[in-house]
Design a protein around this motif. Structure first.
Motif, PDB file in Angstrom:
ATOM      1  N   THR A   1       0.838  -1.195   0.000  1.00  0.00           N
ATOM      2  CA  THR A   1       0.000   0.000   0.000  1.00  0.00           C
ATOM      3  C   THR A   1       0.878   1.252   0.000  1.00  0.00           C
ATOM      4  N   VAL A   2       0.258   2.351  -0.394  1.00  0.00           N
ATOM      5  CA  VAL A   2       0.937   3.648  -0.327  1.00  0.00           C
ATOM      6  C   VAL A   2      -0.142   4.684  -0.020  1.00  0.00           C
ATOM      7  N   ASN A   3       0.142   5.534   0.949  1.00  0.00           N
ATOM      8  CA  ASN A   3      -0.819   6.561   1.368  1.00  0.00           C
ATOM      9  C   ASN A   3      -2.206   5.979   1.666  1.00  0.00           C
ATOM     10  N   GLY A   4      -2.220   4.809   2.269  1.00  0.00           N
ATOM     11  CA  GLY A   4      -3.488   4.224   2.678  1.00  0.00           C
ATOM     12  C   GLY A   4      -4.248   3.487   1.596  1.00  0.00           C
ATOM     13  N   GLY A   5      -3.741   3.488   0.377  1.00  0.00           N
ATOM     14  CA  GLY A   5      -4.404   2.747  -0.702  1.00  0.00           C
ATOM     15  C   GLY A   5      -3.440   1.753  -1.330  1.00  0.00           C
ATOM     16  N   TRP A   6      -3.937   0.977  -2.268  1.00  0.00           N
ATOM     17  CA  TRP A   6      -3.055   0.021  -2.937  1.00  0.00           C
ATOM     18  C   TRP A   6      -2.095   0.742  -3.865  1.00  0.00           C
ATOM     19  N   SER A   7      -0.840   0.351  -3.832  1.00  0.00           N
ATOM     20  CA  SER A   7       0.156   0.862  -4.770  1.00  0.00           C
ATOM     21  C   SER A   7      -0.116   0.276  -6.157  1.00  0.00           C
TER      22      SER A   7
ATOM     23  N   HIS B   1       1.941  -1.208  -7.709  1.00  0.00           N
ATOM     24  CA  HIS B   1       2.618  -2.512  -7.654  1.00  0.00           C
ATOM     25  C   HIS B   1       1.630  -3.621  -7.287  1.00  0.00           C
ATOM     26  N   ALA B   2       0.620  -3.275  -6.503  1.00  0.00           N
ATOM     27  CA  ALA B   2      -0.355  -4.271  -6.046  1.00  0.00           C
ATOM     28  C   ALA B   2      -1.269  -4.740  -7.181  1.00  0.00           C
ATOM     29  N   TYR B   3      -1.182  -4.083  -8.322  1.00  0.00           N
ATOM     30  CA  TYR B   3      -1.920  -4.504  -9.523  1.00  0.00           C
ATOM     31  C   TYR B   3      -0.966  -5.132 -10.555  1.00  0.00           C
ATOM     32  N   GLY B   4       0.308  -5.110 -10.235  1.00  0.00           N
ATOM     33  CA  GLY B   4       1.289  -5.592 -11.209  1.00  0.00           C
ATOM     34  C   GLY B   4       1.488  -4.611 -12.345  1.00  0.00           C
ATOM     35  N   LEU B   5       1.185  -3.327 -12.058  1.00  0.00           N
ATOM     36  CA  LEU B   5       1.257  -2.297 -13.103  1.00  0.00           C
ATOM     37  C   LEU B   5       2.374  -1.285 -12.840  1.00  0.00           C
ATOM     38  N   ALA B   6       3.306  -1.649 -11.968  1.00  0.00           N
ATOM     39  CA  ALA B   6       4.457  -0.785 -11.686  1.00  0.00           C
ATOM     40  C   ALA B   6       5.682  -1.666 -11.465  1.00  0.00           C
ATOM     41  N   ILE B   7       6.832  -1.102 -11.802  1.00  0.00           N
ATOM     42  CA  ILE B   7       8.097  -1.837 -11.645  1.00  0.00           C
ATOM     43  C   ILE B   7       9.138  -0.885 -11.067  1.00  0.00           C
ATOM     44  N   ASP B   8       9.845  -1.363 -10.054  1.00  0.00           N
ATOM     45  CA  ASP B   8      10.945  -0.597  -9.466  1.00  0.00           C
ATOM     46  C   ASP B   8      12.266  -1.169  -9.967  1.00  0.00           C
ATOM     47  N   ILE B   9      13.184  -0.291 -10.329  1.00  0.00           N
ATOM     48  CA  ILE B   9      14.498  -0.712 -10.814  1.00  0.00           C
ATOM     49  C   ILE B   9      15.583  -0.258  -9.838  1.00  0.00           C
ATOM     50  N   ASN B  10      16.371  -1.194  -9.346  1.00  0.00           N
ATOM     51  CA  ASN B  10      17.480  -0.924  -8.419  1.00  0.00           C
ATOM     52  C   ASN B  10      17.097   0.123  -7.366  1.00  0.00           C
ATOM     53  N   PRO B  11      16.220  -0.224  -6.433  1.00  0.00           N
ATOM     54  CA  PRO B  11      15.682   0.757  -5.472  1.00  0.00           C
ATOM     55  C   PRO B  11      16.724   1.505  -4.631  1.00  0.00           C
ATOM     56  N   VAL B  12      17.816   0.832  -4.272  1.00  0.00           N
ATOM     57  CA  VAL B  12      18.805   1.511  -3.427  1.00  0.00           C
ATOM     58  C   VAL B  12      19.481   2.654  -4.194  1.00  0.00           C
ATOM     59  N   GLU B  13      19.867   2.368  -5.436  1.00  0.00           N
ATOM     60  CA  GLU B  13      20.557   3.390  -6.238  1.00  0.00           C
ATOM     61  C   GLU B  13      19.583   4.429  -6.788  1.00  0.00           C
ATOM     62  N   ASN B  14      18.300   4.072  -6.737  1.00  0.00           N
ATOM     63  CA  ASN B  14      17.278   4.973  -7.289  1.00  0.00           C
ATOM     64  C   ASN B  14      16.142   5.156  -6.288  1.00  0.00           C
TER      65      ASN B  14
ATOM     66  N   MET C   1      13.196   4.977  -8.825  1.00  0.00           N
ATOM     67  CA  MET C   1      13.168   3.547  -9.151  1.00  0.00           C
ATOM     68  C   MET C   1      11.907   3.145  -9.927  1.00  0.00           C
ATOM     69  N   HIS C   2      10.900   4.005  -9.888  1.00  0.00           N
ATOM     70  CA  HIS C   2       9.525   3.621 -10.201  1.00  0.00           C
ATOM     71  C   HIS C   2       9.057   3.914 -11.637  1.00  0.00           C
ATOM     72  N   PHE C   3       8.493   2.905 -12.255  1.00  0.00           N
ATOM     73  CA  PHE C   3       7.851   3.047 -13.569  1.00  0.00           C
ATOM     74  C   PHE C   3       6.455   2.445 -13.473  1.00  0.00           C
ATOM     75  N   SER C   4       5.485   3.096 -14.123  1.00  0.00           N
ATOM     76  CA  SER C   4       4.128   2.548 -14.045  1.00  0.00           C
ATOM     77  C   SER C   4       3.351   2.819 -15.328  1.00  0.00           C
ATOM     78  N   SER C   5       2.282   2.053 -15.483  1.00  0.00           N
ATOM     79  CA  SER C   5       1.487   2.137 -16.719  1.00  0.00           C
ATOM     80  C   SER C   5       0.658   3.406 -16.773  1.00  0.00           C
ATOM     81  N   ASN C   6       0.303   3.987 -15.605  1.00  0.00           N
ATOM     82  CA  ASN C   6      -0.577   5.153 -15.627  1.00  0.00           C
ATOM     83  C   ASN C   6       0.042   6.383 -14.964  1.00  0.00           C
ATOM     84  N   GLY C   7       1.324   6.323 -14.659  1.00  0.00           N
ATOM     85  CA  GLY C   7       1.997   7.494 -14.089  1.00  0.00           C
ATOM     86  C   GLY C   7       1.890   7.621 -12.576  1.00  0.00           C
ATOM     87  N   HIS C   8       1.210   6.670 -11.949  1.00  0.00           N
ATOM     88  CA  HIS C   8       1.087   6.725 -10.490  1.00  0.00           C
ATOM     89  C   HIS C   8       1.974   5.676  -9.802  1.00  0.00           C
TER      90      HIS C   8
END
Ligand SMILES: [Zn+2]
Length: 287
Positions: free
Chosen positions: A203-209, A211-224, A280-287
């Motif tokens: 979740t993020v800000n009290g709602g589903w991220s 990521h919880a829909y499989g519509l976002a991908i994080d790349i190398n979170p520590v470096e990004n 790190m974050h990429f998503s299908s709808n910009g969120h």
């Protein structure tokens, strides 16, 4: 000569592991390792015997052990050569590596791991049927090709695979691609583990991220990391990279292949956000 041979044979036999093997040429005796403390005289005697003579005289396991001792010396050289060749071959395979991928449904084994690690849970906004696991190779931080997995929404599996192929072809390095590692128990520790991940029922800000829909991908979170007001908020260990220092392995920058690859399928980058930067974050709808 024969008595000296027998003496050396006894010495070798006493301290060597003798194995018996059958070959097409008849019975062959192999010795796993020559006696570590056999004296120089014993070895010298053994090496005086030519292979043909030794075979002719190999009436006992003990004598065969002497023959084998010669073989061990020869095979050590061979092994070193072989190891060298294997190393070169491995280098060539790495150099010429091509992208490979497959897309599959979530099977029971993966489902159990996802449940154990809290990646998926029954109240998640998508069912396991709506997800796919992409198994693919990638360039790691040490410049080697590894195989990893990424779980995404089934609607995007093919397109996301294309994105990772573009990244692979450009040799963009990924630290980890491991959706169900045991070290990962929470979304925060998952990011600190520096895993690049897609689906995660968090979740993020009290709602589903997304990521919880499989519509976002994080790349190398520590470096990004996700940076808010100039400070790396998640993961905290991404602090050194909040200022986007150049030359960091796995860094996602506006001109990097990662941004271009995701853009090619219409996904947007969190690094372009105004309120905060989720590098790190990429998503299908910009969120
Ligand atoms: Zn994200």
């Amino acid at each position: 000569m024969l008595s000296k041979l027998r003496a050396s044979v006894r010495s070798v036999l006493a301290t060597s592991l003798v194995l018996l093997a059958l070959s097409s040429a008849g019975v062959t005796f192999l010795v796993a390792a020559p006696a570590a403390h056999a004296d120089a005289g014993d070895r010298a005697t053994a090496f005086l015997i030519t292979p043909s003579l030794a075979v002719a005289r190999a009436e006992s396991q003990a004598e065969a052990a002497v023959i084998a001792a010669q073989g061990v010396v020869a095979s050590r050289t061979d092994m070193a050569e072989l190891a060298g060749r294997k190393h070169l071959a491995a280098e060539a395979v790495q150099r010429d590596a091509v992208f490979q991928s497959s897309v599959a449904r979530i099977d029971d084994t993966l489902k159990q791991k996802m449940l154990q690690n809290g990646i998926w849970r029954p109240d998640a906004p998508v069912s396991l049927d709506q997800l796919r696991v992409i198994t693919m190779n990638f360039w790691d931080f040490s410049g080697r090709v590894e195989t990893g997995q990424l779980i995404v929404n089934q609607a995007w599996a093919t397109q996301v695979t294309k994105v990772f192929k573009m990244m692979f072809d450009a040799r963009f390095p990924i630290h980890r691609l491991d959706p169900v590692n045991q070290l990962r128990q929470t979304s925060t520790s998952a990011l600190a583990y520096d895993n690049s991940e897609g689906f995660h029922a968090r979740t993020v800000n009290g709602g589903w991220s997304m990521h919880a829909y499989g519509l976002a991908i994080d790349i190398n979170p520590v470096e990004n990391p996700w940076v808010r007001a100039g400070v790396a908020t998640v993961p905290v260990c991404g602090g050194p990279y909040a200022g986007r220092p150049a030359g960091v392995t796995g860094l996602v920058t506006p001109n990097s292949i990662v941004v271009k690859a995701f853009k090619s399928i219409g996904w947007t980058w969190g690094g372009t956000w105004n309120s905060s930067k989720d590098y790190m974050h990429f998503s299908s709808n910009g969120h």
